[in-house]
Scaffold this active site. Structure first.
Site: not given
Length: 778
Positions: A93, A117, A121-122, A184, A304
C-alpha cells in the site's frame, strides 16, 4: 567535471550497486510454486525498490537515492508480516501511494513520506525515530498524516471531524501532507472491494464529500474525477453500471466522429497559423450522473458527453483560437466562459465555448496554454515542488497558488471555535464545487457556491459587513438579503451600526461555511455578552449593598483566585449562575463576609386540595429586599436572558422575584408563587427585579387561569368570546370532565398587565355558566 559533482556521483554509484544485485537476485530466483503463481495472477506483483527509484529518476535525475532506499527498507521492515484485507503484504500500500506521487513528479521528501506514512500509526515506529533517521521535515509530514489515536469522542462523525481538522491544520503547514493523503485515499478506493462491507460505504461517502472536492479545490482534476467515479461505483453500483454502459455505447457509435472533429479542429487552426494539440475526452460516469440529476434530464438529452481540449503555445493564441472557432462554426448561446481573465479559486484557467461542429454535433472546447493545461490536470502538484532554491513548498505555493492561499485562509476560519461536527459541516460547505461570480460596486470579484445569497456575499467581503448587513442592492435595485445570486450580479450591501449581531435565523439561510461559522460565532458572542452584562449588574449591586468598592482593575488582580482568564469570563459565569457574586466579592476582598439575609419567612403550611386538585399555599410570605437597586427587565424582548415561570407566568403589576438558574438565565416568578419554596435554602440564587415596561409599545405576558364551567353546549365558546372581546390571547386550553355536569378548564393566555388579567377574570365570573374563575400561580 565540477569537483562538487564527484561525491554525488560516487554516492549514486554506491547506491546503484545494491540495486543491480537486487535485479540479479530477482532474475535468479526460482519459479514460485503453482499456488503462489495463481495468487500472483490475481494480484499485480509488488513494485521493486529499483523500480521506484527509476520512476523518480525519470523526472528528477538528481534524486536522493540513499534517502529513498532507506525509506523503502525501513517501511518494509516496520510493516513486516502485516497483511492487507486483500491478502497482499501491507507494504504494497505505501509503495503504491509513492508510485501515484511519482506520476505527479513530486520531490524526494514527499516520496519518502509516502513510503513511511503508516509507520507511526500502524507499527512500533515513533516520531523521534523518524526524525532521527530521515530528518524533522519528513517527520512532520508523517506526523501530519497520522490519525488521532485514543481519542475520547462520542460519535464517529466527531472522530471523523477531528481527524479532518488535524489533517487540514497539517496541510496549512505543509501542502505535501495533502498530496500524500489524496494519493493514500486514491489507492484505498482502488482496492475498496477488499474492505469490510461495513466500512466501504462510509469510506466512499467520505471520499465523495471531502477528498474528491478537496482535490478539485486544489486543481487536481484527474484525481478528483477518479475518486468521484470510484466512490460513485461503490455507493450506487446500479446507476454506475447503467451510465457506463450508455457511455460505452456512445463511444462505439462516435469513434470515427471524434477523430474527425479532432482532425478538423487541428486543420482549421493550423491553416490560420495556430499550432495546436487537440484531444477528445469522454466525460466520466459520475460527472454525467450529476449533470442528469442537476438538470433533471435523461441521458439522451445530454449533448456534451465529449469535450475537446485545445492546447496552444501562448496566451494570445488562446483568444485567436476562440475567434477562429467562432467564425467557423455557430456558437451555442450562453456557453462561453472565460476563466483566463477570471480564474477559478483553484488556479484553473481556460476559455470554454461550445459550437455546433461537424456533423451538426455540439462540440465543447477548452482552450488553454501548455502551462494552463498542466495546472488544470495536476493543480498545485504542477508547481515544481522538487526544485531547489524556491524556499519551502508552503512558502512557494503561498506566493504562486491562489488555490493554496484559499485553502490556508479557509482552514484559519474553520479552526476558530467550532465543535467537531460544525467543523465537518463547514468544511463540506466550503468544498462545494459549482460557483457563481459576482462583483462588488468597486469591481471586486467574489466567487460563491451556486444558490448563495446576498448574506453569503456580505460575509465573503468581510465578517463585519455580514454582521451589520440590513439590506442590499442587486444590479442597482433594492432586493431581499435572501435573494439568490447569479453570474455577473453586482451586489451592494447596506449596513447599519445599530445591528450589533446578525439574526440567529440567518444560519439556516446561508450556503457558505464561512457565513454560517461567522453567524454562529456572533450569536454565541451575543449570548455571552448578555450573561456577562447580567453578571456585572449582580456583582455591582452586591458591592453597592455591602458598601465595598468595585472596579475592573480590582477584579483583574483577583482573577487567579477565581481560575478565570478575564473579567468577562467571571461576569458571564455569574450571569449563568455558575459562580456566586459573593465569591467574586471575596476574591477581591478576602475579609468580606457574606450577608446571609433570610430569603423566606414562611408561616406553617396550610395546604388544601382545591376544587382543581391543585395545592394551594396560604399565608406564604417572602422577605424581599427594597426595590432600590433592583435590576429592571423588559419582559419577552429583554436584552438579558430572561424567561417566565413555566406554570402560570407573571404579568406587570405583580411583585416579582428573579431566580438565577445555571445555564438558563433568570426565571421570573410572582412573589406569591408556591414554587419559590424550592429556593428558600439558596439565597444566592435570588435576585431583585422590577418591571421596566414601555407603555408606548405594549407587550403581552403569560398568565394562567382555572375555570369550572357548566357542561352544556356553547360553554367553551362563551369563555373564549369573553377573552377575545377583552383583547386577551389564548395560548393553550386543557379541559377535564370531573363530573357529569361540570368541566374543569385551564387556560394559558397572554395579557398586558395585572389589571387586564383581573378584568378578564371578573367578566368570566359574571357568566352564568362559569361557577368559579381564579388565577393559577406557578
Amino acid at each position: 567535471m565540477a569537483s562538487t559533482d564527484l561525491p554525488r556521483m560516487q554516492n549514486q554509484a554506491r547506491t546503484r550497486a545494491p540495486l543491480e544485485l537486487a535485479r540479479k537476485a530477482d532474475a535468479a530466483a526460482p519459479a514460485p510454486p503453482p499456488a503462489e503463481r495463481a495468487g500472483r495472477a490475481r494480484t499485480p506483483q509488488m513494485m521493486r525498490q529499483y523500480d521506484l527509484i527509476e520512476r523518480v529518476r525519470r523526472y528528477n535525475p538528481n534524486t536522493d537515492e540513499p534517502l529513498l532506499n532507506r525509506a523503502y527498507v525501513y517501511a518494509m521492515k516496520a510493516h513486516g508480516e502485516q497483511m492487507r484485507a486483500s491478502g497482499d503484504p501491507y507494504f504494497s500500500h505505501p509503495l503504491e501511494v509513492a508510485a501515484i506521487l511519482t506520476d505527479l513528479k513530486l520531490d524526494d521528501s514527499t516520496i519518502a513520506a509516502a513510503l513511511l506514512h503508516d509507520t507511526i500509526e500502524d507499527t512500533e515506529a515513533t516520531r523521534d525515530e523518524i526524525d532521527q533517521l530521515f530528518g524533522p521535515d519528513i517527520g512532520r509530514l508523517v506526523e501530519g498524516l497520522t490519525k488521532l489515536k485514543r481519542l475520547d469522542l462520542v460519535t464517529k462523525e466527531a472522530k471523523q471531524a477531528e481527524n479532518l481538522r488535524k489533517l487540514l491544520l497539517a496541510i496549512a503547514d505543509d501542502v505535501r501532507v495533502l498530496l500524500v493523503k489524496l494519493a493514500d485515499r486514491l489507492h484505498n478506493m482502488r482496492t475498496i472491494q477488499h474492505m469490510p462491507q461495513a466500512s466501504r460505504k462510509r469510506t466512499a461517502e467520505e471520499t465523495l464529500d471531502i477528498y474528491a472536492p478537496l482535490a478539485g479545490r486544489m486543481g487536481m482534476q484527474g484525481m478528483r474525477e477518479e475518486l468521484e467515479d470510484l466512490a460513485f461505483r461503490e455507493l450506487n453500483p446500479e446507476a454506475y453500471k447503467v451510465v457506463s454502459e450508455r457511455l460505452e455505447s456512445v463511444a462505439a457509435r462516435t469513434r470515427g466522429l471524434v477523430a474527425e472533429i479532432e482532425a478538423q479542429l487541428t486543420k482549421k487552426l493550423a491553416d490560420r497559423g495556430v499550432t495546436v494539440e487537440v484531444s477528445g475526452r469522454r466525460k466520466r460516469a459520475y460527472s454525467i450522473w450529476r449533470k442528469m440529476e442537476r438538470k433533471s434530464v435523461g441521458f439522451e438529452q445530454l449533448s456534451d458527453i465529449y469535450g475537446f481540449r485545445v492546447v496552444v503555445p501562448t496566451l494570445a493564441d488562446c483568444y485567436q483560437a476562440v475567434g477562429i472557432v467562432h467564425t467557423t462554426w455557430p456558437v451555442v448561446p450562453g456557453r462561453f466562459k472565460d476563466y483566463i481573465s477570471t480564474p477559478k479559486q483553484n488556479d484553473y484557467r481556460s476559455v470554454h465555448t461550445t459550437v455546433i461542429g461537424p456533423g451538426r454535433q455540439r462540440v465543447e472546447l477548452q482552450i488553454r496554454t501548455r502551462g494552463m493545461h498542466e495546472i488544470a490536470e495536476y493543480g498545485i502538484a504542477a508547481h515544481s515542488l522538487y526544485k531547489d532554491g524556491v524556499g519551502s513548498p508552503t512558502e512557494m505555493l503561498s506566493r504562486e497558488s491562489s488555490a493554496y492561499a484559499w485553502l490556508r485562509k479557509t482552514i484559519e476560519l474553520l479552526a476558530e471555535g467550532s465543535n467537531p461536527e460544525e467543523f465537518l459541516e463547514h468544511t463540506k460547505l466550503e468544498l462545494f464545487q459549482d460557483q457563481v461570480f459576482c462583483f462588488s460596486p468597486k469591481g471586486k470579484l467574489i466567487a460563491l457556491p451556486r444558490r448563495a445569497n446576498a448574506i453569503d456575499f456580505a460575509y465573503a467581503v468581510h465578517t463585519d459587513i455580514g454582521n451589520t448587513a440590513v439590506g442590499c442592492k442587486i444590479n442597482g435595485k433594492i432586493a431581499p438579503l435572501v435573494s439568490e445570486l447569479t453570474n455577473g450580479d453586482e451586489v451592494e450591501i447596506i449596513t447599519s451600526k445599530a445591528q450589533e449581531a446578525p439574526p440567529a435565523a440567518w444560519e439556516s439561510l446561508v450556503i457558505t461555511g464561512k457565513a454560517r461559522a461567522a453567524i454562529r460565532r456572533a450569536t454565541r458572542a451575543a449570548v455571552r455578552s448578555q450573561y456577562a452584562g447580567l453578571g456585572r449588574r449582580i456583582v455591582e449591586r452586591l458591592c453597592q449593598r455591602a458598601r465595598i468598592g468595585y472596579s475592573d482593575e480590582k477584579l483583574t488582580g483577583a482573577l487567579p483566585r477565581l481560575a478565570r482568564a478575564s473579567v468577562e469570563e467571571v461576569m458571564s459565569a455569574v450571569g449563568r449562575g455558575e459562580m456566586r457574586a459573593a465569591d467574586v466579592a471575596r476574591a477581591m476582598y478576602p475579609d468580606y463576609k457574606e450577608e446571609r439575609a433570610a430569603a423566606a419567612v414562611r408561616q406553617p403550611k396550610q395546604e388544601s386540595s382545591g376544587w382543581f386538585g391543585l395545592r394551594k399555599a396560604k399565608a406564604v410570605k417572602f422577605k424581599v429586599p427594597e426595590t432600590e437597586g433592583a435590576i429592571p427587565i423588559r419582559g419577552i424582548n429583554s436584552d438579558l436572558p430572561v424567561r417566565f415561570a413555566p406554570d402560570g407566568g407573571a404579568v406587570p403589576g405583580d411583585r416579582i422575584v428573579g431566580i438565577v438558574t445555571p445555564g438558563e438565565g433568570i426565571t421570573i416568578y410572582p412573589i406569591q408563587s408556591p414554587a419559590l419554596r424550592d429556593f428558600e435554602d439558596r439565597p444566592e440564587h435570588w435576585l431583585d427585579v422590577r418591571w421596566d415596561v414601555d407603555e408606548t409599545t405594549p407587550h403581552r405576558f403569560p398568565a394562567r387561569i382555572a375555570l369550572e364551567t357548566v357542561n352544556e353546549p356553547g360553554s367553551l365558546a362563551q369563555v373564549t368570546q369573553v377573552i377575545a372581546e377583552h383583547d386577551g390571547n389564548i395560548d393553550n386550553i386543557r379541559m377535564t370532565r370531573k363530573a357529569p355536569d361540570f368541566t374543569q378548564v385551564v387556560i394559558d393566555l397572554e395579557v398586558y398587565d395585572l389589571k387586564h388579567l383581573t378584568s378578564i377574570i371578573a367578566q368570566l365570573r359574571a357568566k352564568k355558566m362559569v361557577s368559579k374563575a381564579e388565577r393559577v400561580s406557578a
